[in-house]
Design a protein around this motif. Structure first.
Motif, short mmCIF file in Angstrom:
data_model
loop_
_atom_site.label_atom_id
_atom_site.label_comp_id
_atom_site.label_asym_id
_atom_site.label_seq_id
_atom_site.Cartn_x
_atom_site.Cartn_y
_atom_site.Cartn_z
N GLY A 1 -11.52 49.34 -10.36
CA GLY A 1 -10.35 49.56 -9.52
C GLY A 1 -9.91 48.30 -8.80
O GLY A 1 -8.71 48.01 -8.68
N ASN A 2 -10.86 47.50 -8.32
CA ASN A 2 -10.50 46.27 -7.62
C ASN A 2 -9.98 45.20 -8.56
O ASN A 2 -9.09 44.43 -8.20
CB ASN A 2 -11.71 45.76 -6.83
CG ASN A 2 -11.81 46.41 -5.46
OD1 ASN A 2 -11.12 46.02 -4.53
ND2 ASN A 2 -12.66 47.41 -5.36
N ILE A 3 -10.53 45.15 -9.78
CA ILE A 3 -9.99 44.21 -10.77
C ILE A 3 -8.53 44.55 -11.08
O ILE A 3 -7.65 43.66 -11.13
CB ILE A 3 -10.83 44.23 -12.06
CG1 ILE A 3 -12.20 43.61 -11.80
CG2 ILE A 3 -10.12 43.48 -13.18
CD1 ILE A 3 -13.17 43.73 -12.97
N LEU A 4 -8.25 45.83 -11.25
CA LEU A 4 -6.89 46.26 -11.54
C LEU A 4 -5.97 46.01 -10.33
O LEU A 4 -4.82 45.58 -10.50
CB LEU A 4 -6.87 47.74 -11.92
CG LEU A 4 -5.55 48.32 -12.42
CD1 LEU A 4 -5.00 47.50 -13.59
CD2 LEU A 4 -5.73 49.76 -12.85
N ALA A 5 -6.48 46.24 -9.13
CA ALA A 5 -5.69 46.00 -7.92
C ALA A 5 -5.31 44.53 -7.79
O ALA A 5 -4.15 44.19 -7.51
CB ALA A 5 -6.47 46.46 -6.69
N GLY A 6 -6.28 43.64 -8.01
CA GLY A 6 -5.98 42.21 -7.95
C GLY A 6 -4.98 41.79 -9.01
O GLY A 6 -4.08 40.97 -8.74
N SER A 7 -5.10 42.35 -10.20
CA SER A 7 -4.16 42.02 -11.28
C SER A 7 -2.75 42.47 -10.94
O SER A 7 -1.76 41.74 -11.19
CB SER A 7 -4.63 42.67 -12.58
OG SER A 7 -5.93 42.25 -12.93
N CYS A 8 -2.63 43.66 -10.37
CA CYS A 8 -1.31 44.18 -10.01
C CYS A 8 -0.64 43.31 -8.95
O CYS A 8 0.56 43.00 -9.03
CB CYS A 8 -1.43 45.61 -9.50
SG CYS A 8 -1.77 46.84 -10.79
N PHE A 9 -1.43 42.88 -7.96
CA PHE A 9 -0.84 42.04 -6.91
C PHE A 9 -0.49 40.65 -7.43
O PHE A 9 0.42 39.99 -6.91
CB PHE A 9 -1.76 41.96 -5.70
CG PHE A 9 -1.35 42.90 -4.60
CD1 PHE A 9 -0.25 42.63 -3.81
CD2 PHE A 9 -2.04 44.08 -4.38
CE1 PHE A 9 0.15 43.49 -2.80
CE2 PHE A 9 -1.65 44.96 -3.38
CZ PHE A 9 -0.55 44.67 -2.59
N ALA A 10 -1.19 40.18 -8.45
CA ALA A 10 -0.82 38.89 -9.05
C ALA A 10 0.60 38.98 -9.63
O ALA A 10 1.43 38.07 -9.44
CB ALA A 10 -1.82 38.52 -10.14
N VAL A 11 0.88 40.07 -10.33
CA VAL A 11 2.22 40.27 -10.90
C VAL A 11 3.24 40.49 -9.79
O VAL A 11 4.34 39.92 -9.81
CB VAL A 11 2.21 41.47 -11.87
CG1 VAL A 11 3.61 41.73 -12.41
CG2 VAL A 11 1.23 41.23 -13.01
#
Length: 518
Positions: free
Chosen positions: A333-343
């Protein structure tokens, strides 16, 4: 009579209504802060008074921070149910002050008192839920806290959005949403006595017979001879007996390395939640979505729809958490959260430098919807599940209060600095959440052991033998079915031993009487 797991689930849902209050206050404030009559009544300028607006938002969290320790003290001294009742009453006082506010000071006081009640319930609801839960569904029961938080946010969003559409410039645009928050607190205030008491609290108070009957009511339709109930009872009895030999003060937390390690994990987890950016988006949704080209009305509608999206994620967590565990969702979940905020950061930058188009604005919204689903399914619920289940009965109330204080103070920090950050560094603020998503995932991978399926009574021994570098630990996963079978077998063994002892005593007494008669 209801099936045991259904009955226990309903009890957990009642306690989780406390989360509805928190979710409602989280959701409603972003609508209140943009209501023209509210700004006029309390004499606030969104630009000049950004710091004070941040303080109004975060004062609820400051109150929650203050309320955590009293909640644990009341819960330990007078029972979990009594503490829930007190928390409901405190929240209603805060709701009245907010609804009737005529100036900054009153709205601040109302938010603070509401926060006191929320802080108490943030300790009490997960604490109570974990102590009544069957080990195989403990994650599901405790995850209902975040689910009901989501319900509160949805109700707040749609009520506030509705009155904003019909009475945008009237007092009703903010007084009605603020007043409605008191509705869930009423049953907590007057009906909590209908809940079964925590069997573990009864046990530590020496009320063992009541503890046994409560366990039977929760897990076996009232059958006190059920093997699983007996096994769980004897396990609790042995653990509480062991803990009775220890110092029951706060020093039991700070002088024991394992207890301190677990408190540290709880604090890390609660801080990590806020560093994903969830509260910055939730509190300042109007500012966030308007910054990428949407009108105020559309921004509030987007936020309301995103709350529904979050609720679906929270439901997914409830259904799956006891199958997939705690560790993997926190990492993924945190990996996905960081990826989303990068975009999201890249898209927000386009608007900040004078570019940006409608498609990029829609893309920004879409990626935050993905982020919100990931957070709600993998991170938010587990921030309540994991800390409360790792502590032993002797320190659970006090230790949970400490971890909840970390949740509130980190939330307070985000609520306070976000309007200043949005005003001064705009899109660059999202970089913080991008980086933290990935560092959170690494932290969970290294430090946090899996707790799925384990009983509350075995957590101490489990953490004492588990190395702090979790990937190198040699611990096999637990099968909840096998654990149930083990507890049932222990219950049968204890019953058999007790029966043999009783027969021996009766035979000895009979022989003694014959000898005397002879």
């Amino acid at each position: 009579m209801l099936p045991p797991k259904v009955y226990t689930f309903l009890c957990a849902c009642f306690a989780a209504m406390g989360a509805t209050l928190y979710g409602y206050d989280l959701g409603v404030i972003s609508y209140v802060l943009v209501a023209p009559d509210f700004l006029k009544t309390v004499n606030l300028d969104p630009v000049k008074d950004a710091n004070y607006i941040g303080f109004i938002v975060s004062s609820m969290l400051l109150g929650a921070f203050v309320g955590s320790i009293p909640a644990s003290l009341i819960a330990d001294a007078f029972s979990r149910r009594m503490a829930i009742t007190v928390a409901g009453g405190v929240f209603i006082i805060g709701g009245i002050l907010q609804t009737a506010a005529m100036n900054k000071e009153t709205i601040f006081a109302g938010r603070f008192f509401a926060g006191l009640g929320i802080g108490m319930l943030g300790v009490l609801a997960p604490l109570y839920q974990s102590e009544i839960a069957h080990p195989s569904v403990r994650g599901m029961l405790t995850a209902t806290f975040q689910f009901f938080l989501g319900i509160g946010a949805i109700v707040a969003g749609w009520i506030a959005y509705g009155v904003e559409q019909t009475h945008p410039n009237d007092p009703m645009a903010w007084r009605l949403p603020l007043g409605f928050q008191m509705a869930p607190a009423v049953p907590l205030l007057i009906l909590s006595f209908l809940l079964p008491e925590s069997p573990r609290w009864l046990m530590i108070k020496g009320r063992e017979e009541e503890a046994l009957h409560t366990l039977a009511r929760l897990h076996a339709r009232g059958n006190i001879d059920d093997p699983f109930v007996r096994g769980e009872f004897y396990s609790m009895q042995a653990k509480v007996g062991e803990e009775a030999q220890l110092d029951q003060s706060w020093s039991l937390i700070f002088k024991d390395r394992t207890n301190m390690r677990k408190v540290l994990y709880g604090i890390i987890l609660q801080f990590s939640v806020q560093m994903t950016g969830v509260s910055a988006i939730q509190y300042y949704a109007g500012t966030v979505y308007q910054s990428v080209g949407f009108s105020k009305s559309t921004a509030l509608l987007i936020n309301s729809l995103n709350n529904i999206n979050a609720l679906i994620g929270e439901l997914a967590c409830i259904l799956l958490v006891d199958r997939v565990g705690r560790r993997f969702p926190l990492i993924a979940g945190n990996i996905l959260a960081g990826s989303c905020f990068a975009v999201a950061t890249a898209l927000a930058k386009q608007f900040a430098v004078g570019g940006g188009n409608k498609g990029q604005g829609i893309g920004f919204v879409a990626v935050l919807f993905v982020y919100n689903f990931a957070f709600s399914a993998c991170i938010g619920p587990l921030s309540w599940v994991y800390p409360v289940e790792i502590f032993n009965t002797a320190v659970r109330g006090k230790a949970t209060a400490l971890t909840c204080m970390a949740a509130w103070i980190s939330n307070f920090m985000i609520g306070q600095v976000s309007p200043i950050a949005f005003a001064n560094i705009t899109w660059k603020y999202y970089l913080v959440f991008t980086v933290c998503g990935f560092t959170n995932a690494l932290t969970f991978y290294v430090l946090f052991p899996e707790t799925k399926g384990r009983t509350l009574e075995e957590m101490d021994a489990y953490f004492r033998r588990t190395h702090w570098f979790v990937p190198g630990a040699k611990e096999d996963p637990v099968s909840t079915h096998e654990r149930d079978m083990q507890l049932a077998q222990e219950g049968r063994m204890h019953r058999s031993t007790a029966a043999d002892t009783e027969k021996g005593l009766q035979a000895g007494d009979y022989n003694h009487k014959e000898h005397v008669q002879y």
